[in-house]
Design a protein around this motif. Structure first.
Motif, PDB file in Angstrom:
ATOM      1  N   UNK A 116     -33.152  30.034  34.296  1.00 47.26           N
ATOM      2  CA  UNK A 116     -34.361  30.604  34.887  1.00 47.26           C
ATOM      3  C   UNK A 116     -34.439  32.092  34.534  1.00 47.26           C
ATOM      4  N   UNK A 117     -35.629  32.651  34.665  1.00 44.76           N
ATOM      5  CA  UNK A 117     -35.874  34.077  34.361  1.00 44.76           C
ATOM      6  C   UNK A 117     -35.582  34.413  32.904  1.00 44.76           C
ATOM      7  N   UNK A 118     -35.644  33.391  32.025  1.00 41.69           N
ATOM      8  CA  UNK A 118     -35.588  33.575  30.570  1.00 41.69           C
ATOM      9  C   UNK A 118     -34.220  34.019  30.045  1.00 41.69           C
ATOM     10  N   UNK A 119     -33.172  33.937  30.855  1.00 37.89           N
ATOM     11  CA  UNK A 119     -31.833  34.237  30.349  1.00 37.89           C
ATOM     12  C   UNK A 119     -31.365  33.112  29.430  1.00 37.89           C
ATOM     13  N   UNK A 120     -30.663  33.489  28.363  1.00 36.91           N
ATOM     14  CA  UNK A 120     -29.996  32.528  27.489  1.00 36.91           C
ATOM     15  C   UNK A 120     -28.564  33.005  27.283  1.00 36.91           C
ATOM     16  N   UNK A 121     -27.599  32.135  27.588  1.00 38.23           N
ATOM     17  CA  UNK A 121     -26.193  32.444  27.374  1.00 38.23           C
ATOM     18  C   UNK A 121     -25.650  31.606  26.231  1.00 38.23           C
ATOM     19  N   UNK A 122     -24.890  32.260  25.362  1.00 31.96           N
ATOM     20  CA  UNK A 122     -24.253  31.598  24.225  1.00 31.96           C
ATOM     21  C   UNK A 122     -22.750  31.598  24.451  1.00 31.96           C
ATOM     22  N   UNK A 123     -22.133  30.426  24.335  1.00 37.10           N
ATOM     23  CA  UNK A 123     -20.692  30.289  24.542  1.00 37.10           C
ATOM     24  C   UNK A 123     -20.054  29.775  23.261  1.00 37.10           C
ATOM     25  N   UNK A 124     -18.984  30.450  22.827  1.00 35.68           N
ATOM     26  CA  UNK A 124     -18.165  29.973  21.719  1.00 35.68           C
ATOM     27  C   UNK A 124     -17.077  29.099  22.344  1.00 35.68           C
ATOM     28  N   UNK A 125     -17.098  27.806  22.069  1.00 34.13           N
ATOM     29  CA  UNK A 125     -16.171  26.890  22.729  1.00 34.13           C
ATOM     30  C   UNK A 125     -14.719  27.103  22.306  1.00 34.13           C
TER      31      UNK A 125
ATOM     32  N   UNK B 264     -13.506  29.874  22.865  1.00 33.00           N
ATOM     33  CA  UNK B 264     -13.162  30.717  24.016  1.00 33.00           C
ATOM     34  C   UNK B 264     -14.085  30.326  25.170  1.00 33.00           C
ATOM     35  N   UNK B 265     -13.883  29.131  25.729  1.00 35.31           N
ATOM     36  CA  UNK B 265     -14.867  28.560  26.650  1.00 35.31           C
ATOM     37  C   UNK B 265     -14.961  29.244  28.007  1.00 35.31           C
ATOM     38  N   UNK B 266     -13.975  30.068  28.346  1.00 35.88           N
ATOM     39  CA  UNK B 266     -13.967  30.685  29.660  1.00 35.88           C
ATOM     40  C   UNK B 266     -14.803  31.937  29.787  1.00 35.88           C
ATOM     41  N   UNK B 267     -15.482  32.329  28.701  1.00 39.54           N
ATOM     42  CA  UNK B 267     -16.306  33.538  28.766  1.00 39.54           C
ATOM     43  C   UNK B 267     -17.607  33.324  27.996  1.00 39.54           C
ATOM     44  N   UNK B 268     -18.590  34.144  28.313  1.00 34.60           N
ATOM     45  CA  UNK B 268     -19.883  34.085  27.636  1.00 34.60           C
ATOM     46  C   UNK B 268     -19.831  34.989  26.415  1.00 34.60           C
ATOM     47  N   UNK B 269     -20.087  34.424  25.255  1.00 35.91           N
ATOM     48  CA  UNK B 269     -20.027  35.173  23.997  1.00 35.91           C
ATOM     49  C   UNK B 269     -21.169  36.184  23.896  1.00 35.91           C
ATOM     50  N   UNK B 270     -22.355  35.751  24.288  1.00 36.74           N
ATOM     51  CA  UNK B 270     -23.528  36.632  24.171  1.00 36.74           C
ATOM     52  C   UNK B 270     -24.575  36.218  25.193  1.00 36.74           C
ATOM     53  N   UNK B 271     -25.197  37.208  25.823  1.00 37.29           N
ATOM     54  CA  UNK B 271     -26.325  36.966  26.718  1.00 37.29           C
ATOM     55  C   UNK B 271     -27.566  37.626  26.138  1.00 37.29           C
ATOM     56  N   UNK B 272     -28.683  36.948  26.183  1.00 36.24           N
ATOM     57  CA  UNK B 272     -29.928  37.499  25.672  1.00 36.24           C
ATOM     58  C   UNK B 272     -31.085  37.017  26.532  1.00 36.24           C
ATOM     59  N   UNK B 273     -32.188  37.697  26.434  1.00 36.34           N
ATOM     60  CA  UNK B 273     -33.433  37.202  27.011  1.00 36.34           C
ATOM     61  C   UNK B 273     -34.118  36.343  25.960  1.00 36.34           C
ATOM     62  N   UNK B 274     -34.755  35.302  26.406  1.00 32.97           N
ATOM     63  CA  UNK B 274     -35.486  34.460  25.469  1.00 32.97           C
ATOM     64  C   UNK B 274     -36.487  35.305  24.686  1.00 32.97           C
ATOM     65  N   UNK B 275     -36.641  35.036  23.388  1.00 33.10           N
ATOM     66  CA  UNK B 275     -37.655  35.743  22.606  1.00 33.10           C
ATOM     67  C   UNK B 275     -39.077  35.355  23.018  1.00 33.10           C
ATOM     68  N   UNK B 276     -39.197  34.299  23.816  1.00 31.68           N
ATOM     69  CA  UNK B 276     -40.500  33.857  24.305  1.00 31.68           C
ATOM     70  C   UNK B 276     -40.759  34.485  25.676  1.00 31.68           C
TER      71      UNK B 276
END
Length: 361
Positions: A182-191, A193-205
């Motif tokens: 929700x609120x256009x957050x997108x989290x990218x996880x490199x499996x 290293x599954x215990x942490x979020x690799x990158x957080x971004x707002x949706x480009x839309x």
């Protein structure tokens, strides 16, 4: 050799004809769910399709070579089922629902059991293999703002990731996991290293995210939103120049060129062989696209109801799409007469295969 021969006028006419798809040969699944269909998923090992429904059930269908189908199994949740996915060996189906639980169904024994729990409805489930490991695990995403990893041999999660917002959509491909919130957050996880979020971004839309879908090669993902737009995003920053978004699932009413009706993009599915992809939406249409050439391969007429979910089978020769109410216009637009079905579209090679570049004359 170009698919479009001849001069400019002929090119335009042929291109228009090539871009029109046909659904007249599409085949309905027998004995579809009794309520809105929230998700569908093909087995990676056989011609079996699982369907999750608001009628609190998961159904598994076997599809014959001629497109006919028969129900093979069914199991229950205690609330509407929101997501369904297969284990990689095709031996199990996992599902998550509004009962705040995920369940696993063993195809060989016909038994289901609860394997995960959250504090709010489970919106997304995926079976994953950690890089460097043959051990398959379950990942669940919930409106309780958590993503949990589960070893199905033990009752408690082995790890939990806290999210900024409610989980709306999630997809996994190889070592890449992408979570749309929700609120256009997108989290990218490199499996790896599954215990942490690799990158957080707002949706480009600019508006609410409805779906994320990873590229087959795991280099990026597609995002669909309620505003009738789709975005193509690469994970590696060095490829950021290749990111783009485009309009889709929009229409201009006849005789009213000043108005555009905008529809939600509900589902994005990548072809397993060609890497092209489909979008489907609240306008009741689906389209096939080539992200590398940045053009539409085929567009199809309205199927008579909104499309909430789509899936390609393992070799890409069947495209399944659900037709049922997606609640995009609230409860007042629903009725007992609204269609509720799953259709099988037999794929022709030219529908999803990238086209050779057109020669300039």
């Amino acid at each position: 050799m170009s698919l479009f021969g001849g001069g400019a006028t002929t090119n335009a006419a042929n291109a228009a004809q090539q871009a029109q798809g046909d659904t007249s040969q599409d085949i309905p699944i027998q004995s579809p769910p009794d309520d809105s269909i929230s998700d569908i998923s093909f087995s990676p090992q056989s011609e079996h399709l699982a369907a999750a429904s608001w009628d609190k059930k998961v159904r598994i269908y076997e599809i014959a070579a001629d497109g006919s189908s028969v129900g093979k199994a069914m199991y229950d949740h205690e609330g509407p089922v929101l997501s369904v996915h297969w284990a990689k060996d095709g031996s199990k189906v996992v599902s998550g629902g509004a009962d705040k639980a995920a369940r696993m169904f063993d195809v060989s024994t016909g038994q289901s059991q609860q394997v995960a729990v959250h504090d709010q409805p489970v919106k997304c489930v995926r079976m994953i293999s950690m890089p460097g490991s043959n051990q398959e695990m379950l990942v669940t995403g919930s409106w309780d703002k958590k993503v949990k990893y589960w070893d199905l041999r033990t009752p408690n999660p082995v790890a939990t990731l806290d999210m900024q917002e409610r989980v709306y959509t999630m997809d996994v491909q190889q070592g890449l996991m992408v979570i749309g919130l929700a609120e256009r957050y997108i989290n990218i996880v490199n499996l790896a290293n599954p215990g942490s979020i690799f990158k957080t971004m707002q949706s480009p839309l600019k508006w609410q995210t409805r779906v994320v879908s990873c590229f087959p090669d795991a280099t990026g993902f597609a995002v669909g939103s309620i505003e009738g737009r789709c975005a193509i995003q690469y994970v590696d920053d060095k490829n950021s120049s290749m990111n783009f978004s485009f309009k889709c699932h929009r229409e201009t009413p006849a005789g009213n060129t000043s108005t555009t009706n905008v529809y939600s993009v509900n589902a994005i599915s990548f072809h397993p062989t060609y890497g092209t992809f489909s979008t489907a939406g609240s306008d009741g249409t689906f389209h096939f696209w080539d992200k590398d050439a940045k053009h539409r391969l085929k567009g199809y007429p309205s199927v008579g109801g909104t499309i909430p979910a789509t899936a390609f089978n393992r070799n890409g020769n069947i495209f399944a799409y659900a037709v049922s109410y997606d609640w995009s216009k609230g409860h007042t637009a629903n009725s007992p007469q609204y269609p509720n079905k799953i259709m099988l579209h037999p794929m022709k090679e030219d529908e999803a295969k990238p086209r050779p570049a057109t020669k300039k004359r």
